[in-house]
Design a protein around this motif. Structure first.
Motif, PDB file in Angstrom:
ATOM      1  N   SER A   1       4.142  -0.471  12.292  1.00 30.03           N
ATOM      2  CA  SER A   1       2.503  -0.406  11.364  1.00 30.03           C
ATOM      3  C   SER A   1       2.504  -1.075  10.550  1.00 30.03           C
ATOM      4  CB  SER A   1       2.142   1.044  10.280  1.00 30.03           C
ATOM      5  OG  SER A   1       3.018   0.597   9.579  1.00 30.03           O
ATOM      6  N   ARG A   2       3.137  -1.973  10.546  1.00 26.99           N
ATOM      7  CA  ARG A   2       2.951  -3.233   9.694  1.00 26.99           C
ATOM      8  C   ARG A   2       2.805  -4.110  10.544  1.00 26.99           C
ATOM      9  NH1 ARG A   2       5.722  -5.560   4.996  1.00 26.99           N
ATOM     10  NH2 ARG A   2       6.843  -3.063   4.632  1.00 26.99           N
TER      11      ARG A   2
ATOM     12  N   ARG B   1      -0.673  -4.225  11.127  1.00 30.87           N
ATOM     13  CA  ARG B   1      -1.535  -4.702   9.807  1.00 30.87           C
ATOM     14  C   ARG B   1      -1.682  -5.868  10.131  1.00 30.87           C
ATOM     15  NH1 ARG B   1       1.142  -0.306   7.424  1.00 30.87           N
ATOM     16  NH2 ARG B   1       2.047  -1.828   5.769  1.00 30.87           N
ATOM     17  N   GLU B   2      -0.625  -6.730  10.874  1.00 33.67           N
ATOM     18  CA  GLU B   2      -0.602  -8.127  10.908  1.00 33.67           C
ATOM     19  C   GLU B   2      -2.126  -9.016  11.676  1.00 33.67           C
ATOM     20  OE1 GLU B   2       3.498  -9.742  11.869  1.00 33.67           O
ATOM     21  OE2 GLU B   2       3.775  -9.023  10.541  1.00 33.67           O
TER      22      GLU B   2
ATOM     23  N   ALA C   1      -2.341  -7.266   4.412  1.00 31.94           N
ATOM     24  CA  ALA C   1      -1.893  -6.226   5.744  1.00 31.94           C
ATOM     25  C   ALA C   1      -0.159  -6.314   5.690  1.00 31.94           C
ATOM     26  CB  ALA C   1      -1.940  -7.341   6.960  1.00 31.94           C
TER      27      ALA C   1
ATOM     28  N   PHE D   1      -8.309  -5.752   7.162  1.00 29.70           N
ATOM     29  CA  PHE D   1      -9.216  -3.956   6.199  1.00 29.70           C
ATOM     30  C   PHE D   1      -9.621  -4.266   5.125  1.00 29.70           C
ATOM     31  CE2 PHE D   1      -7.356  -0.455   2.687  1.00 29.70           C
ATOM     32  CZ  PHE D   1      -8.316  -0.127   3.178  1.00 29.70           C
TER      33      PHE D   1
ATOM     34  N   ALA E   1       0.891   3.896  13.640  1.00 30.30           N
ATOM     35  CA  ALA E   1       0.360   4.165  12.110  1.00 30.30           C
ATOM     36  C   ALA E   1       1.362   4.415  11.365  1.00 30.30           C
ATOM     37  CB  ALA E   1      -1.314   4.886  12.125  1.00 30.30           C
TER      38      ALA E   1
ATOM     39  N   ARG F   1      -7.893   5.284   5.385  1.00 28.60           N
ATOM     40  CA  ARG F   1      -6.142   5.651   4.492  1.00 28.60           C
ATOM     41  C   ARG F   1      -4.991   5.669   5.773  1.00 28.60           C
ATOM     42  NH1 ARG F   1      -6.704   3.375  -0.591  1.00 28.60           N
ATOM     43  NH2 ARG F   1      -4.865   5.022  -0.833  1.00 28.60           N
TER      44      ARG F   1
ATOM     45  N   ARG G   1      -1.331 -13.869   6.272  1.00 26.98           N
ATOM     46  CA  ARG G   1      -1.986 -13.308   7.723  1.00 26.98           C
ATOM     47  C   ARG G   1      -2.581 -15.187   8.099  1.00 26.98           C
ATOM     48  NH1 ARG G   1      -3.647 -10.228   4.852  1.00 26.98           N
ATOM     49  NH2 ARG G   1      -5.662 -11.021   5.047  1.00 26.98           N
TER      50      ARG G   1
ATOM     51  N   LEU H   1      -4.536   3.832   9.182  1.00 27.54           N
ATOM     52  CA  LEU H   1      -3.531   2.810   8.168  1.00 27.54           C
ATOM     53  C   LEU H   1      -1.993   2.510   7.938  1.00 27.54           C
ATOM     54  CD1 LEU H   1      -6.007   0.223   6.835  1.00 27.54           C
ATOM     55  CD2 LEU H   1      -5.195  -0.752   9.184  1.00 27.54           C
TER      56      LEU H   1
ATOM     57  N   GLU I   1      -3.853  -1.159  -2.491  1.00 26.20           N
ATOM     58  CA  GLU I   1      -4.079  -2.561  -0.761  1.00 26.20           C
ATOM     59  C   GLU I   1      -5.215  -3.469  -1.411  1.00 26.20           C
ATOM     60  OE1 GLU I   1      -2.013   1.113  -0.300  1.00 26.20           O
ATOM     61  OE2 GLU I   1      -4.780   0.440  -0.522  1.00 26.20           O
TER      62      GLU I   1
ATOM     63  N   ILE J   1      -5.207  -7.125  11.883  1.00 26.56           N
ATOM     64  CA  ILE J   1      -5.794  -6.306  11.802  1.00 26.56           C
ATOM     65  C   ILE J   1      -7.007  -6.782   9.979  1.00 26.56           C
ATOM     66  CG2 ILE J   1      -6.116  -3.450  10.653  1.00 26.56           C
ATOM     67  CD1 ILE J   1      -4.227  -2.639  12.456  1.00 26.56           C
TER      68      ILE J   1
END
Length: 322
Positions: free
Chosen positions: A73-74, A77-78, A321, A82, A67, A47, A106, A50, A316, A80
């Protein structure tokens, strides 16, 4: 550039240590396993990497993005997928509605295939699903946009053995396509089957990073030998032998060099001999003898309060993401 790079990453909750000075890298196309019992700090580490938790010190990059920077970091996460340890799914929505929402964020290029592979009934309300079926929803959400990096926290929790095999096949397929994976688990067999390397977490500290084969070698070999002569137990109470049992057969765990084992057995008439890898559990437990030193005032705690395989909040949703 590594898919993940952690540099002295630390997270404290007041005086309680979540993780401290965690440093490692996950290379492109690698499956990296996070090993440790519940409360070791696995979930806190993921966490924090991320950006869901702010690090106390240190930093991490995911797919080259910082991160600790909210905007950067945003962007990471597009790309990634999770899977939280306890996915926060809206129980009043149907599985289809939840996945539609994730797809709008996404994409969903592999959704249809994944739904079929996992036998997911999208029409059912999430609150009416069993634990295993909720896990299917979360897995589809994490994988369906074909991410470049997957962070999976206890991914097979609640899945039956056949679906665990399907999950393993899916991970291998995605890695063959170029994805990288960080997989957190306390199930040693799962890690051994899927991972190239493992990082062992203990009370918030990363105490080792090594290949699965090196980890296995720590456990030594299990030896079962049937000998023609009568055996005196004291003959086998030598350096390199653990867990000795003497009966019709002599069995023990051997942690020494092979030449020394051969020398020992050459004194007898050997009727039968079986030598296999010791269970991975034995190797894993070598990291849990004694205490890891920690900062004063942390009470020796590892991981966040309640940090275990079920400690993710619903903040989350799986694969979200945002």
């Amino acid at each position: 550039m590594p898919a993940i790079e952690c540099r002295n990453l630390s997270k404290y909750y007041g005086d309680v240590r979540g993780i401290e000075d965690v440093s490692f890298a996950v290379e492109d196309g690698e499956v990296f396993g996070f090993l440790g019992p519940n409360g070791a700090g696995k979930t806190t580490a993921i966490r924090t990497m991320l950006g869901f938790l702010s690090p106390t010190s240190g930093g991490a990059t995911l797919l080259g993005h910082d991160a600790t920077d909210p905007v950067d970091s945003r962007r990471a996460r597009e790309r990634i997928g999770f899977l939280p340890g306890d996915p926060g799914l809206d129980r009043d929505r149907t599985a289809a509605a939840f996945l539609d929402h994730q797809a709008a964020l996404r994409g969903e290029s592999s959704r249809e295939d994944l739904v079929e592979r996992f036998g997911l009934d999208e029409s059912r309300r999430i609150g009416d699903l069993s634990r295993g079926n909720r896990q299917k929803v979360a897995l589809v959400a994490a994988f369906m946009h074909d991410p470049d990096l997957l962070l999976l926290d206890e991914p097979t929790s609640g899945l039956d053995p056949l679906l665990q095999e399907e999950f393993a096949a899916l991970v291998r397929e995605r890695v063959d396509d170029g994805a990288s994976v960080l997989l957190s688990s306390h199930v040693l067999g799962e890690v051994a089957a899927l991972c190239d390397r493992v990082g062992v977490l203990r009370q918030g500290h990363l105490v080792a990073v090594e290949s699965v084969s090196d980890l296995r070698s720590r456990g030594g070999k299990q030896v079962r030998v049937r000998i023609a002569e009568d055996v005196d137990r004291s003959d086998f109470e030598v350096r390199g032998i653990m867990n000795l049992r003497v009966g019709e057969t002599v069995s023990f765990t051997w942690t020494g060099e092979y030449d020394a084992l051969i020398d020992l057995l050459s004194r007898y008439t050997v009727r039968d001999l079986d030598v296999v890898d010791a269970p991975l559990e034995e190797a894993f437990m070598t990291f849990y003898d004694g205490d890891v030193p920690g900062p004063t005032g942390n009470g020796g705690a590892g991981g966040a309060p309640g940090d275990d395989a079920r400690s993710d909040t619903a903040a989350e949703p799986a694969g979200d993401a945002r």
